[in-house]
Design a protein around this motif. Structure first.
Motif, short mmCIF file in Angstrom:
data_model
loop_
_atom_site.label_atom_id
_atom_site.label_comp_id
_atom_site.label_asym_id
_atom_site.label_seq_id
_atom_site.Cartn_x
_atom_site.Cartn_y
_atom_site.Cartn_z
N GLY A 1 23.68 54.78 -44.93
CA GLY A 1 22.46 55.34 -45.47
C GLY A 1 21.24 54.48 -45.26
O GLY A 1 20.15 54.84 -45.69
N THR A 2 21.44 53.37 -44.59
CA THR A 2 20.32 52.52 -44.23
C THR A 2 20.69 51.77 -42.96
O THR A 2 21.80 51.92 -42.46
N ILE A 3 19.77 51.00 -42.44
CA ILE A 3 20.03 50.29 -41.19
C ILE A 3 19.39 48.91 -41.28
O ILE A 3 18.23 48.78 -41.67
N ALA A 4 20.16 47.87 -40.95
CA ALA A 4 19.67 46.50 -41.03
C ALA A 4 20.16 45.72 -39.81
O ALA A 4 21.35 45.77 -39.48
N LEU A 5 19.25 45.01 -39.19
CA LEU A 5 19.57 44.29 -37.95
C LEU A 5 20.75 43.35 -38.13
O LEU A 5 21.62 43.26 -37.26
N ASP A 6 20.81 42.64 -39.26
CA ASP A 6 21.81 41.60 -39.41
C ASP A 6 23.22 42.15 -39.66
O ASP A 6 24.17 41.39 -39.76
N GLU A 7 23.34 43.48 -39.73
CA GLU A 7 24.66 44.09 -39.89
C GLU A 7 25.30 44.44 -38.55
O GLU A 7 26.41 44.93 -38.52
N TYR A 8 24.58 44.20 -37.46
CA TYR A 8 25.04 44.64 -36.15
C TYR A 8 25.56 43.45 -35.35
O TYR A 8 24.91 42.40 -35.24
N ASP A 9 26.75 43.63 -34.78
CA ASP A 9 27.48 42.54 -34.14
C ASP A 9 27.26 42.49 -32.63
O ASP A 9 27.22 41.41 -32.03
N TYR A 10 27.21 43.64 -32.02
CA TYR A 10 27.16 43.71 -30.55
C TYR A 10 25.96 44.56 -30.15
O TYR A 10 25.70 45.61 -30.73
N TRP A 11 25.28 44.10 -29.08
CA TRP A 11 24.03 44.73 -28.67
C TRP A 11 24.03 45.06 -27.19
O TRP A 11 24.58 44.31 -26.37
N GLY A 12 23.39 46.18 -26.85
CA GLY A 12 23.15 46.51 -25.47
C GLY A 12 21.89 45.83 -24.97
O GLY A 12 21.16 45.18 -25.73
N GLN A 13 21.61 46.01 -23.67
CA GLN A 13 20.50 45.30 -23.04
C GLN A 13 19.17 46.04 -23.23
O GLN A 13 18.10 45.45 -23.04
N GLY A 14 19.24 47.30 -23.57
CA GLY A 14 18.02 48.07 -23.81
C GLY A 14 17.60 48.91 -22.62
O GLY A 14 17.90 48.61 -21.47
N THR A 15 16.88 49.99 -22.94
CA THR A 15 16.33 50.86 -21.91
C THR A 15 14.90 51.22 -22.32
O THR A 15 14.62 51.48 -23.49
N GLN A 16 14.01 51.23 -21.35
CA GLN A 16 12.59 51.45 -21.64
C GLN A 16 12.29 52.94 -21.78
O GLN A 16 12.69 53.75 -20.93
N VAL A 17 11.58 53.28 -22.84
CA VAL A 17 11.06 54.63 -23.04
C VAL A 17 9.54 54.52 -23.13
O VAL A 17 9.01 53.78 -23.95
N THR A 18 8.87 55.25 -22.25
CA THR A 18 7.41 55.25 -22.23
C THR A 18 6.91 56.68 -22.38
O THR A 18 7.29 57.56 -21.60
#
Length: 125
Positions: free
Chosen positions: A105-122
């Motif tokens: 029910g919420t979202i917090a950066l420090d709860e996330y263990d693994y991350w992708g590299q990202g994709t640009q949206v313009t």
């Protein structure tokens, strides 16, 4: 080896749509909640949406509620973010991430263990 591969970003006009995909490997995908985050130039990373392992719990930031839809296909180890009615303020690098805590029910950066590299949206005319 743990890996996220994000795709689907690009340049779109205001009012347009994009569908981001996040394909995961190297861990048990359906044991984790998946979140989508974005970071615009000069701004802090913010949580956009998350979905629990079985998709029973979903969260959206107020800024995207009603326009974005998160989903996941555990058989394909892939999560999605459908983005409609895009606005220039949605311009950012979008990243997916996995959380062993899930989506409650919420979202917090420090709860996330693994991350992708990202994709640009313009979003621009």
């Amino acid at each position: 080896q743990l890996q996220f591969v994000e795709s689907g970003g690009g340049l779109v006009q205001p009012g347009g749509s994009l569908r981001l995909s996040c394909a995961a490997s190297g861990f048990t995908f359906d044991d984790y909640g998946i979140g989508w985050f974005r970071q615009a130039p000069g701004k802090e990373r913010e949580g956009v949406s998350c979905i629990s392992s079985g998709a029973a719990s979903i969260y959206y930031a107020d800024s995207v509620k009603g326009r974005f839809t998160i989903s996941r296909d555990n058989a394909k180890n892939t999560a999605y973010l459908q983005m409609n009615n895009l606005e220039p303020g949605d311009t950012a690098v979008y990243s997916c991430a996995a959380s062993s805590i899930g989506c409650d029910g919420t979202i917090a950066l420090d709860e996330y263990d693994y991350w992708g590299q990202g994709t640009q949206v313009t979003v621009s005319s």
